[in-house]
Design an enzyme around this catalytic site. Structure first.
Site, PDB file in Angstrom:
ATOM      1  N   GLU B 128       0.823  -1.211   0.000  1.00  0.00           N
ATOM      2  CA  GLU B 128       0.000   0.000   0.000  1.00  0.00           C
ATOM      3  C   GLU B 128       0.856   1.260   0.000  1.00  0.00           C
ATOM      4  O   GLU B 128       0.509   2.257  -0.624  1.00  0.00           O
ATOM      5  CB  GLU B 128      -0.933   0.006   1.225  1.00  0.00           C
ATOM      6  CG  GLU B 128      -1.945  -1.131   1.257  1.00  0.00           C
ATOM      7  CD  GLU B 128      -2.978  -1.016   0.161  1.00  0.00           C
ATOM      8  OE1 GLU B 128      -2.602  -1.158  -1.023  1.00  0.00           O
ATOM      9  OE2 GLU B 128      -4.162  -0.788   0.483  1.00  0.00           O
ATOM     10  N   THR B 181      -5.368   7.224  -5.981  1.00  0.00           N
ATOM     11  CA  THR B 181      -5.507   7.385  -4.531  1.00  0.00           C
ATOM     12  C   THR B 181      -4.817   8.670  -4.064  1.00  0.00           C
ATOM     13  O   THR B 181      -5.354   9.424  -3.254  1.00  0.00           O
ATOM     14  CB  THR B 181      -4.900   6.169  -3.803  1.00  0.00           C
ATOM     15  OG1 THR B 181      -5.529   5.002  -4.301  1.00  0.00           O
ATOM     16  CG2 THR B 181      -5.133   6.253  -2.310  1.00  0.00           C
TER      17      THR B 181
END
Lengths: 306, 306
Positions: B128, B181
């Site tokens: 991530e 993101t």
């Protein structure tokens, strides 16, 4: 029924991560009230023992809460209210909430319960509005419902009852300095960092889970407050020293009760709570600070008829 | 065991009031991965089907997650990784998390489970970190643990499993626009009002309670986001119209999935979810917006061996 005598309990609100939403009810700290129907179509504060508080109905938190309830019912029934205050005003353990919640509980009983306990909350909030300018529910809700309560939302008002932890004991230390709720709110910043807010709601979610899971350690680890404690603790004499002592003596968690100056320690079991209590007591004695000290179970039923 | 084939599920993170802390795992949306021991002392991405993604180990989220795990073990065992991507990158349902979580799950199994599922979370968070610059756990945790998860805290990292609601169905609508993101995080203000933060944690506390109480309506009423949705929804075509349709068709709640652009509707039961799905589908068809649409149960076990 013409008259009711009740025990109106003290409450610990905020509870660190639960600022403005969480609260819990104490077992053996509280006021006594006698509420009696009168023939005068008016609400009177007829006696207040133990404290100097306004006797005028409109200036008294119990008075305005009673008026709010009766106005909603369009009732002209009158009541006399006697209050024996044991919870000091401005102590941070719900002194105004006890009177506000107590009176609406008793009047509701004397009128054969037109309202559920949840429905009584908004009336008692009127007392809080008078006391602090802010009609908050985080003390009146646990006083009325018992146990742990969560204010999910104010618009619309929705309050949840959460499970309690049976072995939980609360030690409350009240430094005998005066701190008005209004002043204590004034130090709080109205903007907070998103990062701190995320920590806060992570901890609050975990605390709710801990209550359901009966996980005392998780409950303790969740009693973290990154937002209010750092600023409000400045108003409390030796806050950080007290916190360190409580945690060293085995408290699960420690923080500010309501808007202070009282502080609370959550402990597992009576023995652990006694150690914490003695540790806090000895420290304040050394520092020559006057204080009150309570040790209580969680009261899971709230206001009691006595 | 030399080789493992797994299903690595999509996940819905944030879930309105649970920004950065909550997530849940989907049942029938996900990638397939084959992880195979090799004799080369090196981790190789040997095949990626369905999407253009970096094949260099250090540039691939599965690659860096695998490296993090093996470094911790000081293991020189090599692995070949094949990924069949069904979750589109940048869709907001945990595409990078599925690959990151999938690979550490499989390697852990192939090495006879030196780690618990909870212990695998930090390794998958490295994927991530590569994908978004932020090593967040709110997608990798539900992928690894299944069901609903709550990130209590990051320092130290503590993730809780929460109960699920058996009749819950999730409808996910993915508008086929790209939204990184990083960009989606950029619109978020780093300071929030205390008032909104209090609302958010009141709702999150209520949502956790709803999961334990199996209270679908409370669960739905708690899916409120005053902080991120107001700004991030601007990036999603017709967000407010979609929300209105979903709620009118009976959804319990509706919000942004992860950092978007996908949106989710939580529904009680298959029939209700089908209605919501059709409503959203018809609206986007009228507007001539391309989309993917999923309907899933909550996957309570997470990654599966197939």
């Amino acid at each position: 029924m013409e008259e009711l005598k009740i025990f109106a309990p003290a409450t610990v609100a905020n509870l660190s991560c639960g600022f403005d939403v969480l609260g819990c009810c104490l077992e053996n700290v509280g006021d006594e009230m006698i509420i009696r129907k009168n023939e005068l179509n008016t609400i009177r504060i007829t006696k207040i023992l133990g404290q100097e508080l306004p006797m005028e109905t409109e200036m008294n938190v119990a008075g305005v809460s009673a008026m709010a309830l009766l106005q909603q019912l369009k009732s002209s029934q009158g009541f006399d209210i006697e209050i024996t205050k044991n919870i000091k005003a401005g102590s941070g353990i719900g002194s105004s909430a006890a009177s506000s919640a107590g009176v609406v509980f008793a009047i509701n009983k004397l009128l054969d319960e037109p309202f559920t306990p949840h429905q009584l909350i908004p009336f008692a909030m009127e007392g809080e509005r008078l006391a602090s300018g802010n009609p908050h529910a985080d003390n009146v809700a646990p006083a009325l419902l018992g146990g742990f309560t969560l204010v999910k939302s104010y618009e619309p008002l929705e309050v949840l009852s959460l499970p309690s932890l049976p072995e939980l004991r609360v030690v409350v230390l009240h430094p005998l300095i005066e701190l008005k709720t209004k002043d204590s709110r004034a130090v709080i910043r109205q903007q907070v960092s998103l990062k701190s807010a995320i920590s806060q709601w992570g901890n609050l979610g975990a605390l709710v889970s801990a209550l359901y899971e009966k996980d005392y350690d998780l409950f303790g680890r969740s009693l973290v407050d990154e937002i209010v404690e750092p600023v409000r603790s400045i108003l409390i004499p030796f806050f950080h020293e007290l916190k360190q002592i409580a945690l060293e003596k085995g408290a699960l968690g420690f923080g500010i009760s309501g808007s202070g100056p009282s502080v609370y320690a959550m402990c597992r079991g009576e023995e652990s709570a006694e150690k914490v209590k003695i540790g806090l007591q000895e420290f304040y004695q050394q520092k020559a600070i006057d204080f009150d000290l309570h040790l209580s179970k969680i009261n899971t039923t709230g206001i009691k008829i006595i």
